[in-house]
Write a protein that holds these residues in place. Structure first.
Motif, PDB file in Angstrom:
ATOM      1  N   ASP A   1      -0.451   2.933  -7.621  1.00 39.95           N
ATOM      2  CA  ASP A   1      -1.030   3.319  -8.907  1.00 39.95           C
ATOM      3  C   ASP A   1      -0.019   3.406 -10.055  1.00 39.95           C
ATOM      4  O   ASP A   1      -0.425   3.549 -11.215  1.00 39.95           O
TER       5      ASP A   1
ATOM      6  N   SER B   1      -2.765  -3.394  -4.152  1.00 39.07           N
ATOM      7  CA  SER B   1      -3.134  -3.202  -2.747  1.00 39.07           C
ATOM      8  C   SER B   1      -2.204  -4.013  -1.867  1.00 39.07           C
ATOM      9  O   SER B   1      -1.552  -4.947  -2.311  1.00 39.07           O
TER      10      SER B   1
ATOM     11  N   SER C   1      -4.838   6.451   0.516  1.00 39.90           N
ATOM     12  CA  SER C   1      -6.216   6.692   0.077  1.00 39.90           C
ATOM     13  C   SER C   1      -7.201   6.813   1.230  1.00 39.90           C
ATOM     14  O   SER C   1      -8.364   7.162   1.025  1.00 39.90           O
TER      15      SER C   1
ATOM     16  N   ARG D   1      -2.817  -1.065 -10.593  1.00 32.90           N
ATOM     17  CA  ARG D   1      -3.740  -1.000  -9.452  1.00 32.90           C
ATOM     18  C   ARG D   1      -3.347  -2.111  -8.505  1.00 32.90           C
ATOM     19  O   ARG D   1      -3.486  -3.296  -8.811  1.00 32.90           O
TER      20      ARG D   1
ATOM     21  N   ALA E   1      -2.694   2.342  -1.472  1.00 32.04           N
ATOM     22  CA  ALA E   1      -2.923   1.831  -2.817  1.00 32.04           C
ATOM     23  C   ALA E   1      -1.702   2.155  -3.671  1.00 32.04           C
ATOM     24  O   ALA E   1      -0.987   3.122  -3.406  1.00 32.04           O
TER      25      ALA E   1
ATOM     26  N   THR F   1      -5.018   3.283   4.717  1.00 34.06           N
ATOM     27  CA  THR F   1      -5.339   2.531   3.517  1.00 34.06           C
ATOM     28  C   THR F   1      -4.377   2.953   2.422  1.00 34.06           C
ATOM     29  O   THR F   1      -4.292   4.141   2.091  1.00 34.06           O
TER      30      THR F   1
END
Length: 291
Positions: free
Chosen positions: A193, A207, A174, A205, A191, A189
């Motif tokens: 999903d 991280s 991301s 969601r 992520a 970065t």
């Protein structure tokens, strides 16, 4: 009884009470606790020693962990002798670590999932360790690049298997910052999903909270129960586990940060600790199959 006599009696009672109260507040571990810990350590050492015949690599790793515990136990003995006091929490911490090694040596690794109000739901804050399947680098990656990672442990809620080891987490890049020659450091970065469990894909969601090193997965699959920290078992699942990757820090929102002037490089096989930032109801309808 005169006022003076009552005051003298109250002062005497206070003098007698204070040492008892102080002792109650500072009560901790005793020599007997350390002796019991030593007995437990000896038992685990014998179990690890027998493991050498069937899994020398695992025995060597657990042996190194035991050596650290031996040193900790020696430190606790010295501390108790010098200070005549020892917090019970310090002994409990060593006992817990010793118990984890014992479970590893006997093949009964246990981990727990975050408490959830609903059955079949992964709660916010639950962490899982997943092995990255493709390399990533801030030098070459582009925003919206896709990647996958596979979970290392079985995640249980009580006796119910929520997420079996080998489930696939789909991630997306991301954000990317490339390093400069001077002091600008590279960053990625990441992520997550989607998660595929038993052929059913769910929207998630997630991280990254840590990037971890370890050259290989050990023979057995770990078992994790909802609520336990992923770090409680990582040392037993990864052969030669080294901990957080040198030269990479993890910032807010799952950003992997390199040293100044360098790019982030994450090899395939790196373990990413993934935090669920939204609940996942595994009993809900999965995402539709792509056409």
């Amino acid at each position: 009884m005169t006022i003076l006599t009552r005051r003298a009696l109250r002062a005497l009672m206070l003098t007698l009470w204070l040492p008892t109260a102080a002792l109650a507040q500072t009560a901790g571990a005793t020599q007997a606790d350390l002796d019991a810990l030593q007995t437990q350590l000896t038992t685990v050492e014998q179990r690890v020693d027998r493991l050498k015949d069937t899994d020398a690599t695992k025995a060597a790793t657990l042996g190194r962990d035991l050596q650290l515990l031996r040193e900790d136990l020696t430190y606790l003995r010295v501390k108790l002798r010098r200070e005549n006091a020892l917090p019970a929490a310090e002994v409990a911490a060593v006992r817990d670590r010793l118990g984890a090694i014992d479970r590893e040596a006997s093949g009964t690794t246990l981990t727990v999932a975050a408490p959830s109000a609903r059955a079949g739901e992964i709660a916010v804050g639950q962490e899982l360790d997943a092995r990255l399947q493709t390399p990533l680098s801030s030098q070459t990656a582009e925003v919206e690049d896709r990647f996958e990672a596979t979970t290392l442990v079985d995640l249980y809620q009580g006796s119910t298997l929520l997420v079996p080891a080998g489930s696939v987490l789909r991630g997306v890049v991301s954000g990317v910052e490339r390093a400069s020659r001077i002091d600008r450091r590279g960053s990625l970065t990441l992520a997550f999903d989607q998660m595929t469990v038993d052929g059913r894909t769910y929207r998630i969601r997630g991280s990254v909270t840590q990037a971890l090193e370890g050259p290989g997965i050990k023979g057995e699959v770990g078992k994790m129960t909802a609520g336990a920290a992923a770090g409680a078992i990582i040392g037993g699942i990864l052969g030669g586990f080294q901990g957080a990757m040198v030269g990479i820090a993890v910032g807010g929102g799952g950003s992997l940060l390199a040293l100044p002037g360098t790019n982030v490089k994450v090899d395939a096989g790196t373990v990413l600790r993934v935090r669920f930032d939204a609940p996942v109801a595994l009993g809900a309808a999965p995402l539709p199959e792509p056409r």
